[in-house]
Design an enzyme around this catalytic site. Sequence first.
Site, PDB file in Angstrom:
ATOM      1  N   GLY A   6      -4.545   1.896   1.633  1.00 53.48           N
ATOM      2  CA  GLY A   6      -4.317   1.065   0.518  1.00 53.48           C
ATOM      3  C   GLY A   6      -5.445   0.535  -0.113  1.00 53.48           C
ATOM      4  N   LEU A   8      -7.250   1.047  -2.581  1.00 55.09           N
ATOM      5  CA  LEU A   8      -7.258   1.054  -4.323  1.00 55.09           C
ATOM      6  C   LEU A   8      -6.354  -0.309  -4.739  1.00 55.09           C
ATOM      7  CD1 LEU A   8      -7.837   4.534  -5.566  1.00 55.09           C
ATOM      8  CD2 LEU A   8      -9.390   2.650  -4.462  1.00 55.09           C
ATOM      9  N   GLY A   9      -5.689  -0.878  -3.691  1.00 56.17           N
ATOM     10  CA  GLY A   9      -4.830  -1.880  -3.886  1.00 56.17           C
ATOM     11  C   GLY A   9      -5.446  -3.392  -4.316  1.00 56.17           C
ATOM     12  N   GLN A  10      -4.814  -4.440  -4.667  1.00 60.37           N
ATOM     13  CA  GLN A  10      -5.389  -5.539  -5.281  1.00 60.37           C
ATOM     14  C   GLN A  10      -6.273  -6.055  -4.031  1.00 60.37           C
ATOM     15  OE1 GLN A  10      -2.592  -9.171  -5.117  1.00 60.37           O
ATOM     16  NE2 GLN A  10      -3.945 -10.295  -6.487  1.00 60.37           N
ATOM     17  N   TYR A 140      11.083  -7.373   1.501  1.00 58.37           N
ATOM     18  CA  TYR A 140       9.705  -7.498   1.866  1.00 58.37           C
ATOM     19  C   TYR A 140       9.643  -8.485   2.936  1.00 58.37           C
ATOM     20  CZ  TYR A 140       4.915  -8.760   0.799  1.00 58.37           C
ATOM     21  OH  TYR A 140       3.543  -9.006   0.885  1.00 58.37           O
ATOM     22  N   LYS A 144       8.087  -7.985   6.708  1.00 58.58           N
ATOM     23  CA  LYS A 144       6.845  -8.793   7.203  1.00 58.58           C
ATOM     24  C   LYS A 144       7.250  -9.325   8.675  1.00 58.58           C
ATOM     25  CE  LYS A 144       3.929  -7.731   4.154  1.00 58.58           C
ATOM     26  NZ  LYS A 144       2.916  -6.748   4.451  1.00 58.58           N
TER      27      LYS A 144
HETATM   28  C1  VAH Z   1       3.993 -10.822  -3.320  1.00 58.03           C
HETATM   29  N1  VAH Z   1       1.599 -11.169  -3.790  1.00 58.03           N
HETATM   30  O1  VAH Z   1       4.191 -11.484  -4.237  1.00 58.03           O
HETATM   31  C2  VAH Z   1       2.614 -10.887  -2.694  1.00 58.03           C
HETATM   32  C3  VAH Z   1       2.569 -11.661  -1.543  1.00 58.03           C
HETATM   33  C4  VAH Z   1       3.092 -14.194  -0.762  1.00 58.03           C
HETATM   34  C5  VAH Z   1       3.073 -13.060  -1.926  1.00 58.03           C
HETATM   35  O2  VAH Z   1       3.495 -11.157  -0.444  1.00 58.03           O
HETATM   36  O3  VAH Z   1       4.792  -9.956  -2.935  1.00 58.03           O
END
Ligand code: VAH
Length: 314
Positions: A6, A8-10, A140, A144
């Site tokens: 990853g 090239l990601g943020q 997400y 995590k």
């Molecule tokens: C998002 N920037 O908004 C990410 C991050 C805590 C936020 O996980 O999904």
Amino acid sequence: KILVTGALGQIGTELVVKLREQYGVDNIIATNRSRYEGHPVVEGGTFELLDVTDEKGVFEIAKKYDVDTIIHMAALLSATAEKNPKLAWDINMGGLMNTLEVARELNCKFFTPSSIGAFGPTSPKDNTPQDTIQRPTTMYGVNKVSGELLCDYYYHKFGVDTRGVRFPGLISYAQAPGGGTTDYAVHIYYDALKLGKYTSYIAKGTYMDMMYMPDAVKAIIDLMEADPSKLKHRNAFNVTAMSFDPEEIAAEIKKHIPTFTIDYDVDPVRQTIADSWPNSIDPTAAKEEWGFSVEYDLARMTEDMLAKLKEKGI
Ligand code: VAH
């Protein structure tokens, strides 16, 4: 040698530039699912195309360059994951399992980030502790929390030296974020310069932890350099620099652009995600176990963001 997925990601974009400075260009293998021509990470050193859902591909690149460290950053962020939960599981968990397996087979040190998204509505909202209930209500967040448990499992079961941090929202000028919930705090700076105003999709009064990207990159390197005997936790450490709501970041921008105004058009999907996350988290364990520290608060970040974006011609 360090393999970065990853890249090239943020986060990856600024992380790779810093890693190349710190450890030598030839020691960093930057990889990404797609190639952006002209991107500083593609042009500035070793770059390979790599889709982390291809375990064989991960193994072959790790073997080819004889890497001893894997920094796994490839993932779908919260808003994108909420729109494509099955795809998010396949990439976020499939990619993590593949890179962990290669780290085990090739005895690599391993870093991957968790997030404030690993907490949910039943986690304490203010000064959220390092060890507390984690019942996130987003895909997400499920990714995590599962990722944290999987990385700790690989440490305890196979002795893989896994380490991670729970990142807050990250703000950067080098590479825009994609598909996050906290991204409003990045877009607001771009629009302040381009339009003189910003329409926020997050409601006023919604507090979330945030951090400037230079501090986030420093945290990754500091944790990876930390003395393992001092680490009581592994995956993943709460880290944060500040907590603010849209009104507060707008007020800080107004100090530089007095005519700047903010208004609201709340996005229910991302507002629901933001409401399920903490208002502020407690980074004490990171400070005590590996000396976590930050250099940017809201005032200093705003000054630097606006200056750097102007330099970029925004
Ligand atoms: C998002 N920037 O908004 C990410 C991050 C805590 C936020 O996980 O999904």
